[in-house]
Write an enzyme that holds these catalytic residues in place. Structure first.
Site, short mmCIF file in Angstrom:
data_model
loop_
_atom_site.label_atom_id
_atom_site.label_comp_id
_atom_site.label_asym_id
_atom_site.label_seq_id
_atom_site.Cartn_x
_atom_site.Cartn_y
_atom_site.Cartn_z
N SER A 28 0.83 -1.21 0.00
CA SER A 28 0.00 0.00 0.00
C SER A 28 0.86 1.26 0.00
O SER A 28 0.39 2.34 -0.36
CB SER A 28 -0.92 0.00 1.23
N CYS A 29 2.12 1.13 0.42
CA CYS A 29 3.03 2.28 0.41
C CYS A 29 3.43 2.58 -1.04
O CYS A 29 3.20 1.78 -1.93
CB CYS A 29 4.29 1.97 1.22
N VAL A 30 4.04 3.76 -1.23
CA VAL A 30 4.47 4.17 -2.57
C VAL A 30 5.96 4.48 -2.57
O VAL A 30 6.45 5.18 -1.68
CB VAL A 30 3.69 5.42 -3.05
N VAL A 47 6.82 6.15 0.93
CA VAL A 47 5.71 6.91 1.51
C VAL A 47 4.65 5.95 2.07
O VAL A 47 4.15 5.07 1.37
CB VAL A 47 5.06 7.83 0.44
N GLY A 95 1.20 1.78 -4.01
CA GLY A 95 -0.16 2.27 -3.74
C GLY A 95 -1.23 1.22 -4.03
O GLY A 95 -2.33 1.55 -4.45
#
Lengths: 163, 196
Positions: A28-30, A47, A95
């Site tokens: 889910s992080c970028v 992120v 993401g």
């Protein structure tokens, strides 16, 4: 011969060393990469969350945690190392919506919010996103080559892609 | 470096969490008609950037069920096991051999995660009086590093550190990992009320 620099969750790294490949794993992080192809300086932030709401991030190792602070911090270091704002480009991957309910309902869509926030904050600095591989529902290994500006994204479903 | 008071708090928290996980273990055992042994392998209070290095080293993809809990406490819970072993677990739950992990097989493991979360939260609530609601369970197959991120992000919204408890639930041939993630600022709510 290149050397890998791992970018941990919520952290960031900037490199001037042309041998460096910055790498991380995102769900889910970028993985957000900003680079100046002329000055050949670039960095990657991992992120985790969309916005800090002005919460200060005092330590460098978590300065990639929020999209707004990650962009500010990456820019600051890149500009200090010869980068120029008008030349800076962005690439990003991640993401994903990692978990779905069996009905297909989207759950915990933090990934989508992260991508949306990054687009919003990059726009404030007029930084173009030149390539991206975002969304869907799988994790990605991301490698950013500081010398070439290439972003290599590997995943369970799509194999390896060069962006 | 943690001082002795913090170490003591973590030890107490481990003991308390382990007792709640024992309720989940008991539910698991009943569902597969086999003894299940719990081994609480790790409880750490760590910076977010260190979390991925504290996870069990599983190189293959895992099947994971994630549930987040809100109310008096924010808790992220994740159950996972290597993808290859998930077929065995689904076969036990469905009492049918599973050549591949079918949608029904995935659903059975997801439901197991919901039941085990329910047992954990009931034990916690009975012991502390805290009220917590669990989300609908979500499931996925991917690398552990990718799958743990929503759970860490959820806790990290309010904190720079995360408390991670890792427990192994062992059957005769399966290890199901049970991960509990908490905000370090909230553990006093559990410790103040547990056993009082």
């Amino acid at each position: 011969m290149s050397s890998q620099v791992h970018v941990a969750m919520g952290s960031l790294a900037v490199s001037l060393d042309q041998k460096h490949v910055l790498e991380t794993f995102v769900g889910s992080c970028v993985a957000l990469c900003l680079f100046d192809p002329h000055a050949r300086v670039g960095g990657m932030a991992h992120v985790m969350l969309p916005e800090s709401y002005k919460k200060s991030s005092s330590k460098l190792n978590d300065s990639g945690k929020y999209a707004d602070q990650a962009i500010e911090n990456l820019l600051l270091i890149i500009l200090q190392n010869g980068g120029k704002l008008g030349r800076i480009r962005a690439k990003m991957a991640g993401g994903a919506n990692m978990f779905t309910h069996e009905s297909g309902t989207t759950l915990f869509n933090i990934g989508e919010k992260n991508v949306h926030a990054i687009r919003k904050f990059l726009k404030l600095y007029n930084i173009p996103i030149v390539s991206e591989d975002v969304g869907l529902n799988y994790g990605r290994k991301v490698e950013f080559n500081v010398k070439s500006g290439d972003l290599v994204v590997s995943s369970r479903f799509k194999g390896e892609r060069r962006l | 470096m943690k001082n002795s008071s913090e170490k003591l708090k973590l030890r107490k928290l481990q003991s308390v969490l382990s007792s709640y996980i024992e309720s989940s273990t008991s539910s698991f055992s009943k569902l597969i008609h086999e003894p299940v042994h719990q081994h609480f392998s790790k409880l750490v209070d760590a910076e977010i950037s260190k979390i991925e290095f504290l996870m069990p080293e599983i190189l293959e993809d895992v099947f994971a069920v994630y549930i987040r809990c809100e109310g008096d406490l924010r808790i992220g819970m994740m159950f996972f096991l290597p993808e290859a072993e998930s077929k065995n677990l689904a076969a036990r739950l469905l009492k049918k051999p599973q050549k591949n992990l079918t949608e029904l097989g995935k659903s059975s493991i997801t439901e197991l995660g919901s039941i085990m979360t329910g047992s954990f939260l009931t034990a916690l609530s009975n012991e502390t009086g805290l009220h917590i609601q669990a989300s609908v369970a979500g499931s996925s197959i991917d690398t552990l590093r990718s799958l743990m991120q929503p759970s860490v992000s959820y806790i990290a919204k309010k904190s720079e550190r995360v408390i991670v408890g890792i427990s192994e639930l062992k059957t005769s041939d399966i290890i199901l990992y049970f991960i509990v993630m908490l905000d370090p600022h909230e553990i006093k709510k559990i410790l103040a009320k547990a056993g009082s």
